[in-house]
Write a protein that holds these residues in place. Structure first.
Motif, PDB file in Angstrom:
ATOM      1  N   THR A 117       0.830  -1.204   0.000  1.00 38.25           N
ATOM      2  CA  THR A 117       0.000   0.000   0.000  1.00 38.25           C
ATOM      3  C   THR A 117       0.864   1.255   0.000  1.00 38.25           C
ATOM      4  OG1 THR A 117      -1.747  -1.175   1.211  1.00 38.25           O
ATOM      5  CG2 THR A 117      -1.836   1.226   1.208  1.00 38.25           C
ATOM      6  N   ILE A 170      -6.326   6.931   2.350  1.00 40.77           N
ATOM      7  CA  ILE A 170      -6.097   5.496   2.267  1.00 40.77           C
ATOM      8  C   ILE A 170      -6.702   4.825   3.491  1.00 40.77           C
ATOM      9  CG2 ILE A 170      -4.357   3.687   2.202  1.00 40.77           C
ATOM     10  CD1 ILE A 170      -4.552   5.252  -0.360  1.00 40.77           C
ATOM     11  N   THR A 180      -7.632   1.512   5.989  1.00 40.30           N
ATOM     12  CA  THR A 180      -7.111   0.225   6.434  1.00 40.30           C
ATOM     13  C   THR A 180      -8.136  -0.884   6.265  1.00 40.30           C
ATOM     14  OG1 THR A 180      -7.841   0.771   8.676  1.00 40.30           O
ATOM     15  CG2 THR A 180      -5.553   1.238   8.135  1.00 40.30           C
ATOM     16  N   ALA A 193      -5.772   1.250  -2.473  1.00 38.47           N
ATOM     17  CA  ALA A 193      -5.891   0.400  -1.279  1.00 38.47           C
ATOM     18  C   ALA A 193      -6.374  -1.004  -1.646  1.00 38.47           C
ATOM     19  CB  ALA A 193      -6.839   1.050  -0.276  1.00 38.47           C
ATOM     20  N   ALA A 207      -3.630  -2.906  -3.746  1.00 39.22           N
ATOM     21  CA  ALA A 207      -2.497  -3.353  -2.935  1.00 39.22           C
ATOM     22  C   ALA A 207      -2.854  -4.572  -2.103  1.00 39.22           C
ATOM     23  CB  ALA A 207      -2.024  -2.219  -2.030  1.00 39.22           C
ATOM     24  N   SER A 208      -4.060  -4.572  -1.511  1.00 38.02           N
ATOM     25  CA  SER A 208      -4.463  -5.703  -0.669  1.00 38.02           C
ATOM     26  C   SER A 208      -4.671  -6.963  -1.502  1.00 38.02           C
ATOM     27  CB  SER A 208      -5.733  -5.363   0.102  1.00 38.02           C
ATOM     28  OG  SER A 208      -6.820  -5.136  -0.780  1.00 38.02           O
TER      29      SER A 208
END
Length: 296
Positions: A123, A150, A152, A207, A210-211
């Motif tokens: 991220t 961004i 979580t 986000a 990336a995950s």
């Protein structure tokens, strides 16, 4: 807990992958109960959100400020809660505590640490790349707040997807009421992620991307991920129980080479593996693993 592993060698192929090699070298540095710290950070961030909301702007992931000395932002953005609802946060903490701790028990502390921290790392790298692209296009440093913060939320999403891939048929009680299998929840989760990816802001796209990248890379690189499944774990537990009386040697050693007779007490750097071509539970050190005569 990190420790020595006995690896099965089948048809001469070493199934030890890069994660196992890293674990041998750095496993002692892994953080146990990482899920607890992650969720505790959410709770702290939620408290900051309500008690001192202006403080949150010093915690966000902003490449411009990081490059100007505010390096704590590289990790402090993880404190920003994925939800602003106390009710939702309560259920999120309960759900992901159980999922995260179960994953850590299944994978081991080191492998779970790698999965979580690589998601955070991807991220951060993606945000810096986006920052650089905008700078090249517009010639000015645009703050991330101009395109969205961004979240979580997608770190927890990667935990959920990982758990569902290993325990697809496990049932959970959705909001303590509706029983539903993990694989169906994972499909709904993935559909929602794709919807938000195509309709959300650039920050949301970064986000989610990336995950999902973390999830794909981790599972593609783990060629033997099935060994962490419940059936395989049950088989290994049964094997350990049956073989335990035959694998206790003098001075408390648990591994002994069937050729040279050395144990882990003779040399802590020795590696021991079973050979599937030998009839019986024959274990060999790395010096004799591929040179011994198979027992028929």
């Amino acid at each position: 807990m990190y420790g020595r592993r006995t690896i099965l060698v089948k048809k001469g192929v070493n199934v030890l992958n890069w994660l196992d090699k890293l674990e041998r070298k750095f496993g002692r540095y892994a953080i146990p109960n990482l899920t607890v710290y992650l969720l505790a950070g959410y709770v702290i961030g939620f408290a900051v959100y309500y008690l001192a909301p202006n403080l949150l702007r010093y915690l966000t992931l902003e490449p411009y400020y990081i490059l100007h000395g505010q390096i704590w932002r590289i990790i402090s953005w993880v404190l920003i809660p994925p939800t602003g609802s106390l009710f939702s946060l309560f259920f999120l903490v309960l759900l992901y505590y159980s999922l995260g701790t179960a994953l850590e028990r299944t994978w081991g502390t080191f492998r779970y640490n790698v999965y979580i921290f690589s998601g955070i790392f991807f991220t951060v790298i993606a945000v810096f790349i986006l920052y650089g692209v905008f700078y090249l296009i517009y010639g000015v440093a645009l703050p991330m707040s101009s395109i969205g913060l961004i979240s979580t939320n997608y770190i927890t999403m990667s935990i959920f997807l990982a758990f569902a891939s290993i325990y697809p048929d496990m049932e959970v009680m959705l909001y303590f009421i509706l029983p539903i299998k993990m694989k169906w929840m994972a499909l709904v989760y993935a559909a929602m992620a794709l919807y938000y990816f195509f309709t959300g802001s650039l920050a949301v796209k970064v986000a989610i991307g990336a995950s999902l990248l973390n999830f794909v890379i981790f599972f593609c690189s783990s060629r033997n991920i099935k060994r962490f499944g419940p059936k395989e774990q049950a088989r290994k537990a049964k094997f350990r129980q049956q073989s335990r009386p035959h694998m206790t040697y003098s001075n408390g050693a648990r591994h002994r080479c069937a050729v040279c007779g050395r144990t882990e007490l003779d040399d802590p750097n020795l590696e021991f593996r079973f050979c599937s071509k030998c009839n019986g539970n024959y274990e060999y050190c790395q010096d004799h693993l591929f040179t011994h005569e198979h027992v028929k």
